[in-house]
Design a protein around this motif. Structure first.
Motif, mmCIF file in Angstrom:
data_model
loop_
_atom_site.group_PDB
_atom_site.id
_atom_site.type_symbol
_atom_site.label_atom_id
_atom_site.label_comp_id
_atom_site.label_asym_id
_atom_site.label_seq_id
_atom_site.Cartn_x
_atom_site.Cartn_y
_atom_site.Cartn_z
ATOM 1 N N GLU A 125 45.917 30.064 38.454
ATOM 2 C CA GLU A 125 46.176 31.349 38.053
ATOM 3 C C GLU A 125 45.720 31.623 36.441
ATOM 4 O O GLU A 125 45.205 32.808 36.291
ATOM 5 N N GLU A 126 45.885 30.790 35.481
ATOM 6 C CA GLU A 126 45.620 30.875 34.026
ATOM 7 C C GLU A 126 43.995 31.253 34.005
ATOM 8 O O GLU A 126 43.647 31.979 33.524
ATOM 9 N N VAL A 127 43.400 30.157 34.560
ATOM 10 C CA VAL A 127 41.963 30.223 34.695
ATOM 11 C C VAL A 127 41.514 31.414 35.182
ATOM 12 O O VAL A 127 40.342 32.131 34.742
ATOM 13 N N LYS A 142 40.797 35.805 41.481
ATOM 14 C CA LYS A 142 41.811 35.123 42.490
ATOM 15 C C LYS A 142 41.953 33.661 42.080
ATOM 16 O O LYS A 142 40.941 32.922 42.195
ATOM 17 N N ALA A 143 43.152 33.198 42.118
ATOM 18 C CA ALA A 143 43.516 31.718 41.619
ATOM 19 C C ALA A 143 42.986 30.774 43.093
ATOM 20 O O ALA A 143 42.718 29.788 42.756
ATOM 21 N N GLU A 144 43.091 31.369 43.983
ATOM 22 C CA GLU A 144 42.798 30.848 45.560
ATOM 23 C C GLU A 144 41.301 30.269 45.479
ATOM 24 O O GLU A 144 40.706 29.432 46.092
ATOM 25 N N THR A 319 34.562 29.863 43.127
ATOM 26 C CA THR A 319 33.573 30.384 44.393
ATOM 27 C C THR A 319 34.590 31.073 45.564
ATOM 28 O O THR A 319 35.757 31.094 45.593
ATOM 29 N N GLU A 320 33.878 32.289 46.060
ATOM 30 C CA GLU A 320 34.618 33.070 47.046
ATOM 31 C C GLU A 320 34.561 32.389 48.435
ATOM 32 O O GLU A 320 35.166 32.532 49.397
ATOM 33 N N VAL A 324 33.595 26.084 51.048
ATOM 34 C CA VAL A 324 32.698 25.121 49.865
ATOM 35 C C VAL A 324 34.122 24.745 49.086
ATOM 36 O O VAL A 324 34.099 23.655 48.543
ATOM 37 N N ALA A 325 35.031 25.698 48.755
ATOM 38 C CA ALA A 325 36.261 25.467 47.997
ATOM 39 C C ALA A 325 37.179 24.031 48.736
ATOM 40 O O ALA A 325 37.402 23.437 47.928
#
Length: 533
Positions: A125-127, A142-144, A319-320, A324-325
């Motif tokens: 979240e901080e990133v 978004k953190a996700e 990455t959205e 890949v995530a």
């Protein structure tokens, strides 16, 4: 190619799984990173293990020599000064003070237990907030979509593994940071297809080593004609070792090219906060209102460079693409960051007032002063270089110190610097297509910069005298023609502007240009008083 040779050494040359297609000059030729001559194969290792054990070139050789003989002002004043490793050594006072404040020292059960492999949620979240602010994203990130690993080398390795199959390839413009080759090849057996850039300035190339879509298209077509499957494009912005910052229009052109060919784009922005001159503007890919292909665009950043803490291994991917995530996250098991360090990084990134009012102001001022000192020394020596305002490095043209203009001669010059106790990085380590270019790191304390530049000056002056002596012995065989054909116009190219004419250059640049022309010209040697008499 090298792997198949090692296989042949142990009688396994018919093993199809280990065979690699021969690589052309545009391809990542492993012979430039290792020396098979005299290789002693270990019976305890596989072919891949043997290859990994000797996968090194001048970069690794110099790094080992430096650690065995480090310069220390008191304990080892004759040791090696490291101008080769890209580290910021100017901000230890600021970082040590911030990292030892009380808010950093938290230990609670969750930090000592296994985290989500993508990273603790509080850090992600901080990133996301940090990148939203400093990348100037048009909407909150978004953190996700955030994953954290122990450094960007691990990110390159993980992305290559999940985006490419063994033997497939990634496009990258040369010269480039050579550690990427190790990251993507040693684990994933993914190759690089080189987009070779040169220093010539023409109607279409308005600056040295300029990347264009036309060059990308040609490299891709040539690779495909040879049966190589290319899956992705790597962009370094700011670029290492050139220091170039891509404009928004250039970035969009590169991303549109990738979209046309359904290529993933890996954008490494690890120097984004190390742009130290107000006249230069960095544009993050994440600042774009609309990405041409958001599902194939993946952005990397880390604290190693921008916060001068290369010993803290932290890199982040945005990455959205959740496929890949999730695939990269499965590899985070091997590349995780310990809980207490995740807490410290989160505390650091959220301290916006300290970053803006204290750290970045001081860091940029120190980088600018160090850059000015080194480039002024180069101007005094009459050495051409690219004058950029990002990163910790200057890309220097030492071609006039090579008699024959070969990579073998470049390596000899590199070793001569090392023998004189100063470590630089030669162009071959970055797969530069032109012998004679070197990278120097300037983000160091004044006393080391001064002593290191003295050692460099000594080597160059000795080499200059040797070349003059050789020319006197062979006066009819001057080989200077063509060596500086591209850099005479671009001695001190500033940012992204076209080479400036004399009327718009500043006085320091003009003086440096005149000094370089006097030093590089053989007119005085050919037209002596005796000859006129």
């Amino acid at each position: 190619q090298a792997l198949s040779e090692i296989e042949g050494m142990r009688g396994g040359g018919d093993n199809q799984e280990m065979r690699v297609h021969p690589l052309t000059k545009r391809r990542g030729d492993m012979h430039s990173f290792c020396n098979l001559n005299g290789l002693q194969r270990s019976p305890y290792l596989s072919a891949r293990g043997n290859f990994a054990s000797m996968f090194q070139g001048s970069t690794e050789e110099g790094y080992k020599a430096y650690h065995a003989d480090k310069y220390d002002e008191d304990k080892n004043p004759n040791g090696i000064i490291n101008f080769g490793t890209s580290e910021n050594k100017l901000c230890f006072d600021l970082m040590s003070k911030r990292l030892t404040q009380t808010d950093m020292n938290l230990i609670e059960p969750s930090l000592l237990q296994y985290p989500d492999w993508k990273g603790h949620l509080f850090l992600r979240e901080e990133v996301a907030r940090f990148l939203t602010y400093y990348c100037k994203a048009p909407a909150p990130l978004k953190a996700e979509n955030v994953i954290v690993l122990n450094g960007c080398g691990s990110l390159f390795s993980a992305l290559a593994t999940v985006l490419c199959d063994p033997g497939e390839a990634v496009l990258i413009a040369t010269p480039f940071y050579g550690g990427i080759t190790q990251s993507i090849f040693l684990y994933g057996n993914v190759k690089l297809v080189y987009v070779s850039l040169d220093s010539k300035v023409t109607e279409t190339n308005t600056r040295p080593f300029q990347l264009t879509v036309e060059k990308l298209e040609k490299a891709l077509q040539d690779a495909q004609a040879e049966g190589v499957t290319v899956r992705a494009l790597i962009l370094l912005n700011p670029q290492n070792p050139l220091g170039d910052i891509y404009s928004l229009s250039e970035l969009r052109d590169y991303l549109e090219f990738a979209k046309r060919h359904e290529l993933h784009v890996i954008v490494d922005e690890i120097y984004m906060l190390s742009v130290f001159d107000e006249s230069a503007t960095f544009h993050s890919v994440l600042s774009m209102d609309r990405l041409p292909d958001p599902q194939r665009t993946h952005v990397m950043w880390g604290i190693t460079k921008d916060f001068a803490v290369s010993g803290i291994r932290f890199g982040t991917l945005y990455t959205e693409n959740q496929d890949v995530a999730n695939a990269v996250a499965s590899l985070c098991y091997f590349h995780g960051i310990c809980g207490p360090v995740q807490h410290k990084v989160a505390q650091l990134l959220k301290d916006r007032d300290w970053i803006n009012q204290v750290y970045l102001r001081a860091n940029h001022a120190r980088l600018k002063a160090a850059h000015t000192y080194v480039t002024d020394e180069l101007k005094t020596l009459g050495v051409p270089f690219l004058n950029r305002n990002a990163g910790f490095f200057v890309w220097i043209d030492f071609r006039k110190y090579l008699k024959t203009g070969t990579f073998e001669e470049e390596l000899l010059l590199w070793k001569r610097f090392l023998d004189n106790k100063v470590l630089l990085s030669c162009g071959k380590a970055f797969e530069c297509s032109e012998p004679g270019w070197f990278r120097i790191i300037f983000a160091d304390k004044a006393h080391r910069l001064q002593l290191g530049m003295q050692r460099i000056r000594k080597v160059l002056e000795e080499r200059e005298q040797e070349i003059l002596a050789e020319e006197k012995e062979q006066p009819c065989q001057s080989d200077q023609d063509g060596k500086a054909d591209s850099t005479d116009e671009v001695i001190f190219v500033s940012r992204h502007q076209e080479p400036t004419c004399a009327s718009s250059s500043n006085l320091g640049d003009l003086i440096g240009l005149l000094q370089q022309q006097m030093r590089s010209s053989d007119w005085l040697q050919k037209n002596t008083a005796e000859q006129f008499a």
